[in-house]
Design an enzyme around this catalytic site. Structure first.
Site, PDB file in Angstrom:
ATOM      1  N   GLY A  12       0.607  -1.874   0.071  1.00  0.00           N
ATOM      2  CA  GLY A  12      -0.322  -0.222  -0.082  1.00  0.00           C
ATOM      3  C   GLY A  12       0.433   1.589  -0.117  1.00  0.00           C
ATOM      4  N   SER A  13       2.281   0.875   0.063  1.00  0.00           N
ATOM      5  CA  SER A  13       3.164   2.334  -0.623  1.00  0.00           C
ATOM      6  C   SER A  13       2.184   3.640  -1.775  1.00  0.00           C
ATOM      7  CB  SER A  13       4.896   2.067  -0.675  1.00  0.00           C
ATOM      8  OG  SER A  13       4.496   1.088  -1.646  1.00  0.00           O
ATOM      9  N   LEU A  85      -3.958  -7.314  -7.657  1.00  0.00           N
ATOM     10  CA  LEU A  85      -3.723  -7.960  -8.103  1.00  0.00           C
ATOM     11  C   LEU A  85      -4.810  -9.668  -8.997  1.00  0.00           C
ATOM     12  CD1 LEU A  85      -0.896  -9.540  -6.040  1.00  0.00           C
ATOM     13  CD2 LEU A  85      -0.995  -7.889  -7.826  1.00  0.00           C
ATOM     14  N   ASN A 102      -5.123   1.573 -13.551  1.00  0.00           N
ATOM     15  CA  ASN A 102      -3.820   0.516 -13.372  1.00  0.00           C
ATOM     16  C   ASN A 102      -2.469   1.019 -13.489  1.00  0.00           C
ATOM     17  OD1 ASN A 102      -3.359  -1.521 -11.559  1.00  0.00           O
ATOM     18  ND2 ASN A 102      -2.162  -2.167 -14.052  1.00  0.00           N
ATOM     19  N   HIS A 104       1.064  -0.112 -13.527  1.00  0.00           N
ATOM     20  CA  HIS A 104       2.361  -1.285 -13.592  1.00  0.00           C
ATOM     21  C   HIS A 104       3.813  -1.199 -13.747  1.00  0.00           C
ATOM     22  CE1 HIS A 104       2.600  -5.938 -14.891  1.00  0.00           C
ATOM     23  NE2 HIS A 104       3.645  -4.615 -15.976  1.00  0.00           N
ATOM     24  N   GLU A 174       6.669   5.767  -9.445  1.00  0.00           N
ATOM     25  CA  GLU A 174       5.088   5.598  -8.997  1.00  0.00           C
ATOM     26  C   GLU A 174       5.082   6.457  -8.503  1.00  0.00           C
ATOM     27  OE1 GLU A 174       4.600   1.005  -9.761  1.00  0.00           O
ATOM     28  OE2 GLU A 174       4.829   1.451  -7.582  1.00  0.00           O
TER      29      GLU A 174
HETATM   30  C1  GAR Z   1       3.494  -1.566  -7.856  1.00  0.00           C
HETATM   31  O1  GAR Z   1       4.224  -1.132  -7.765  1.00  0.00           O
HETATM   32  C2  GAR Z   1       2.701  -1.250  -8.251  1.00  0.00           C
HETATM   33  O2  GAR Z   1       3.342  -0.902  -9.506  1.00  0.00           O
HETATM   34  C3  GAR Z   1       2.294  -3.212  -8.128  1.00  0.00           C
HETATM   35  O3  GAR Z   1       2.510  -3.339  -7.449  1.00  0.00           O
HETATM   36  C4  GAR Z   1       2.698  -2.877  -6.307  1.00  0.00           C
HETATM   37  C5  GAR Z   1       2.154  -2.627  -4.930  1.00  0.00           C
HETATM   38  O4  GAR Z   1       3.398  -2.083  -4.491  1.00  0.00           O
HETATM   39  N1  GAR Z   1       1.203  -3.346  -9.960  1.00  0.00           N
HETATM   40  C6  GAR Z   1       1.152  -4.445 -10.283  1.00  0.00           C
HETATM   41  O5  GAR Z   1       2.438  -5.355 -10.042  1.00  0.00           O
HETATM   42  C7  GAR Z   1       0.040  -4.521 -10.424  1.00  0.00           C
HETATM   43  N2  GAR Z   1      -0.032  -5.800 -12.334  1.00  0.00           N
HETATM   44  P1  GAR Z   1       2.250  -1.023  -3.366  1.00  0.00           P
HETATM   45  O6  GAR Z   1       1.676  -2.199  -2.696  1.00  0.00           O
HETATM   46  O7  GAR Z   1       3.555  -0.462  -2.518  1.00  0.00           O
HETATM   47  O8  GAR Z   1       1.835   0.514  -3.551  1.00  0.00           O
END
Ligand code: GAR
Length: 187
Positions: A12-13, A85, A102, A104, A174
């Site tokens: 969840g960052s 996911l 979304n 990615h 991100e």
């Molecule tokens: C993030 O890097 C996001 O881009 C990726 O999951 C991570 C979640 O990090 N998403 C995917 O891989 C979707 N296919 P977070 O929970 O720390 O925000």
């Protein structure tokens, strides 16, 4: 007031960063964080930031009503997937046409699709000796990582970089860009 709902399955960052960013933006509010993982750290982060949370199962997501009812209850008009996911079912896509976004952690169309998430992506990037990676922010459609692109940003991958190094570079992109790109869409 534009109301945002965030779906997330992991740490969840991004979700927390978006919540904090929109606290400083008039007329926009994160009203709900939803997760399919009852132990996901994102739920704790949302609660610490006084954002209501909602947990559902994969079956409940796919059967539609429960998740949709919750979204309607909060009047959410846009959905952000921040490390979510599961596939978004058609029932939700139909209610939120071009309103589900979304992020990615790669330069799509490379390194997308089933099984390509989180560290799997960064490991594949390093194994393939890529010299760059980055982020793709895109609309969500009925296929994984396939909707129209909204924004991409790149980072360099050095031959000495580990998957963890790439993750750190991508995460920095991100955190820098995702809230701003959402804000620009809402304008
Ligand atoms: C993030 O890097 C996001 O881009 C990726 O999951 C991570 C979640 O990090 N998403 C995917 O891989 C979707 N296919 P977070 O929970 O720390 O925000």
């Amino acid at each position: 007031m534009t109301k945002i709902a965030i779906f997330a399955s992991g740490s969840g960052s991004n979700a927390e960063n978006i919540i904090k960013y929109f606290r400083g933006v008039e007329g926009v509010q994160v009203v709900l964080v939803l997760s399919n993982k009852k132990d996901a750290l994102v739920l704790k982060r949302a609660q610490n930031n006084f954002v209501p949370t909602f947990v559902f199962t994969k079956e409940e997501l796919n059967s539609g009503a429960k998740v949709l009812d919750k979204l309607c209850e909060t009047n959410a008009s846009i959905i952000i997937l921040a490390g979510f996911l599961l596939k978004i079912p058609n029932s939700l896509l139909n209610c939120y046409q071009n309103k589900i976004i979304n992020i990615h952690p790669a330069l799509l169309p490379k390194y997308g699709g089933i099984g390509m998430y989180g560290m799997h992506v960064h490991r594949a990037v390093v194994e393939n000796n890529e010299f760059e990676s980055g982020i793709t922010i895109h609309y969500v459609n009925e296929r994984y990582d396939d909707g129209a692109f909204i924004f991409q940003a790149k980072c360099t991958v050095l031959s000495s970089d580990t998957p963890e190094d790439v993750k750190a570079k991508v995460q920095a992109l991100e955190l820098l860009h995702f809230p701003k790109v959402i804000a620009s869409i809402l304008k």
